[in-house]
Design an enzyme around this catalytic site. Structure first.
Site, PDB file in Angstrom:
ATOM      1  N   GLY A 171      76.405  43.151  60.923  1.00 38.69           N
ATOM      2  CA  GLY A 171      77.251  43.410  62.082  1.00 38.69           C
ATOM      3  C   GLY A 171      77.714  44.836  62.263  1.00 38.69           C
ATOM      4  O   GLY A 171      78.487  45.125  63.177  1.00 38.69           O
ATOM      5  N   ASP A 338      59.149  57.912  59.667  1.00 40.44           N
ATOM      6  CA  ASP A 338      58.883  56.940  58.608  1.00 40.44           C
ATOM      7  C   ASP A 338      57.385  56.887  58.277  1.00 40.44           C
ATOM      8  O   ASP A 338      56.537  57.161  59.126  1.00 40.44           O
ATOM      9  CB  ASP A 338      59.375  55.578  59.090  1.00 40.44           C
ATOM     10  CG  ASP A 338      59.270  54.508  58.043  1.00 40.44           C
ATOM     11  OD1 ASP A 338      59.992  54.598  57.036  1.00 40.44           O
ATOM     12  OD2 ASP A 338      58.474  53.558  58.235  1.00 40.44           O
ATOM     13  N   GLU A 367      58.438  61.170  55.944  1.00 40.92           N
ATOM     14  CA  GLU A 367      58.539  60.426  54.694  1.00 40.92           C
ATOM     15  C   GLU A 367      57.160  60.400  54.035  1.00 40.92           C
ATOM     16  O   GLU A 367      56.279  59.636  54.432  1.00 40.92           O
ATOM     17  CB  GLU A 367      59.022  58.997  54.947  1.00 40.92           C
ATOM     18  CG  GLU A 367      59.193  58.214  53.652  1.00 40.92           C
ATOM     19  CD  GLU A 367      59.223  56.704  53.858  1.00 40.92           C
ATOM     20  OE1 GLU A 367      59.855  56.011  53.045  1.00 40.92           O
ATOM     21  OE2 GLU A 367      58.595  56.215  54.827  1.00 40.92           O
TER      22      GLU A 367
END
Length: 624
Positions: A171, A338, A367
């Site tokens: 959340g 990524d 990355e």
């Protein structure tokens, strides 16, 4: 004439709109939702989606804009329009008219004016310290409940938070980051790297954000595009920067492309029958087989993440424009890409080149997860060992993360402990630019540096001191300042825990001194002291200074950063005992009788022929 708002895969774009009275919609989606005049690259690709849109006729009449290509591929439901926007084109609304049989429809496409110069988009560099945040786990800010309820209704997989599930959504949201910007500013970091925030409408929730299902929409569980833009603006008001996480190697299996791909070669191994072998050595292996290389770069990362084919020029143009759109619309300072080596090298080189052509002072970090220095260095822009210039400015130093416990936990003798760190830096000749290497001891994909709650902070303090004073661009993982610990064994969620006090119902708040333990406060204020010092008086010498280091002897590792007449010298005792050592070997930087200020203790230190260091002691000495 009735004006209808265009939705992008069910998401309000707020820019393009549909005009006309078509019996059935010809156009259901337009990406990017708007663009700008005066861009360095004058060609705009607009991907138009709609039932049988490939059969529609298209016309446009806008001063300074020419429809140069009108491309259809294998799916009848996509059309790619390529517009050349001349330097004379003015901002305004460009009507793109579609006709399909008796149906007529007009897309009112907005061309905006740029509101800042390209060189004003300043990227992150070695003057910065990045703070990596996983939005779902950092903090939950107050959300508009009505807006959130409507957002959930539009999701195909409206997974709701369950904080008891380490692999579920908890959340956290963008508003939670905004609410704690003063906390981060006070700590002393200068840039926020946020894990991906784009829509991940996936079964299971995909709380981490690495399975994109819409490239132009913030995940509604994190907030809205406006919330993201507000976060960037509020961060920059405090003199800090924002790095946005992107993933172009793959998307999420719930992306609409998976059900209806624009082209048969939009994905590699579209049946999902081949997974990557995770062996990045194949990319620079001079003896590699076609089979092995294919299974590295073309295999799916996991079964839920289809592998995008960057060799398709229309897909690559889409991805390039997507990055530029987010930079121009939200004003971010950098991109972390990524799984960089798993994508097509040529395609990603063209991406990096185009982004940096548009924003010459921007920065990108890829990355490149290698357990050795050569593999990581291979990917940095300008490496002569790579036959293809990758155009990638910054790579990640995973070696420090992988071997950090060897460096900082082992006792330093002639071969172990800090000697491993010395040997690691001795290989920096492999990098074209060592100052543009991202350094870290842990992140969201690794074990925490602290595997369990420590009894003392000796090794931890040395690791932090090294990160913040050595070469490169340091990155801290959220909660490091709170001694968050754990390993990935059993679940990635164990290294992605919630920050206490960041969520409704939390009984203590680690964002305040009162909510932290004595040891956590010791860590927090130690890190703050180093970060504020690095951000302030020592910024230039650490960011731009030369590095000279001395092979550890008698357990002590010494190195100096120097810029002009400013010097910072770091002394690390890599042993768990009081350590009396002779200082003769460092005379070239530390002459006897020299008096320096130790920013760790705040005391004056005089260099003597023999000096005694406490167990795991850190000295950071400066002459200014």
């Amino acid at each position: 004439m009735k004006r209808l708002t265009l939705f992008s895969c069910g998401i309000l774009t707020g820019a393009a709109s549909l005009l006309g009275a078509a019996k059935a919609p010809i156009v259901t989606n337009v990406e990017p939702p708007y663009w700008w005049t005066g861009m360095a690259n004058d060609t705009l690709q607009v991907m138009v989606t709609g039932p049988d849109i490939a059969k529609a006729e298209v016309a446009v009449n806008y001063p300074g804009v020419r429809l140069a290509q009108n491309v259809t591929l294998d799916s009848p439901n996509y059309r790619f329009l390529y517009f050349v926007i001349s330097p004379q084109a003015k901002p305004g609304t460009m009507d793109i008219k579609f006709s399909l049989g008796k149906n007529r429809q007009t897309v009112a496409y907005e061309l905006k004016a740029r509101d800042r110069k390209p060189e004003e988009y300043v990227g992150f560099d070695a003057s910065d310290v990045l703070y990596l945040v996983m939005p779902d786990r950092f903090a939950q800010g107050a959300a508009n409940e009505e807006q959130l309820a409507k957002a959930y209704e539009k999701l195909n997989h409206p997974v709701k938070p369950d904080r008891a599930d380490p692999n579920g959504r908890h959340g956290g949201n963008i508003r939670g980051i905004i609410d704690h910007l003063d906390y981060l500013d006070t700590l002393g970091v200068t840039a926020i790297w946020s894990c991906p925030v784009l829509e991940n409408d996936m079964p299971g929730g995909s709380y981490h954000g690495y399975a994109t299902t819409n490239y132009y929409r913030i995940d509604p569980r994190f907030g809205t595009n406006d919330d993201w833009n507000e976060m960037v603006a509020e961060t920059q008001k405090r003199g800090m920067k924002v790095v946005m996480d992107m993933i172009f190697n793959h998307c999420g299996v719930a992306h609409p492309w998976v059900e209806d791909a624009p082209a048969v070669d939009w994905f590699n191994h579209p049946k999902g029958d081949v997974l990557t072998n995770f062996r990045l050595s194949t990319i620079h292996d001079p003896y590699v087989s076609d089979y092995d290389l294919d299974h590295t770069v073309n295999g799916w990362f996991v079964s839920a993440m289809p592998d995008l084919n960057q060799r398709n020029p229309h897909l690559m143009k889409y991805l390039i424009q997507n990055s530029i759109w987010w930079i121009e619309s939200s004003k971010i300072n950098g991109i972390r890409m990524d799984t960089y080596p798993y994508a097509d090298m040529e395609g990603m080189a063209s991406w990096a080149k185009e982004v940096l052509r548009e924003y010459p002072n921007f920065n990108i970090v890829g990355e490149c997860w290698y357990g050795n220095e050569a593999g990581s260095a291979f990917w940095q822009r300008g490496n002569k060992m790579n036959p293809r210039n990758t155009e990638l400015p910054t790579v990640m130093d995973f070696k420090i993360s992988i071997d950090g416990h060897k460096y900082f936990d082992e006792e330093t003798d002639p071969w172990n402990g800090l000697n491993h760190l010395y040997d690691h830096l001795a290989l920096d000749y492999l990098y074209p630019d060592p100052q543009k290497v991202l350094t870290f001891v842990d992140n969201h994909d690794t074990d925490r540096f602290l595997l369990k709650e420590p009894e003392d902070l000796g090794s931890w303090k040395q690791a932090m001191a090294f990160l913040l004073t050595s070469r490169g661009i340091p990155q801290l993982y959220y909660g490091t300042e709170l001694l968050m610990n754990g390993s990935k064994e059993g679940s990635d969620g164990y290294v992605r825990r919630d920050v206490p006090g960041g969520f409704p119902g939390d009984t203590i708040s680690a964002f305040t001194p009162e909510g932290r333990t004595e040891l956590q406060n010791e860590a927090w204020f130690y890190l703050q002291r180093l970060l504020q010092w690095r951000r302030g008086e020592a910024n230039e010498v650490i960011a731009k200074g030369s590095l000279k280091h001395f092979m550890p002897q008698n357990g002590v590792y010494a190195y100096q950063r120097k810029l002009g007449d400013k010097e910072v010298t770091v002394l690390l005792n890599g042993t768990d005992k009081h350590n009396k050592v002779t200082m003769e070997r460092t005379l070239e930087i530390l002459p006897y009788g020299l008096q320096l200020r130790d920013i760790v203790s705040g005391k004056e230190v005089t260099i003597e022929p023999e000096m005694t260091f406490g167990p795991r002691q850190v000295m950071i000495l400066q002459n200014f």
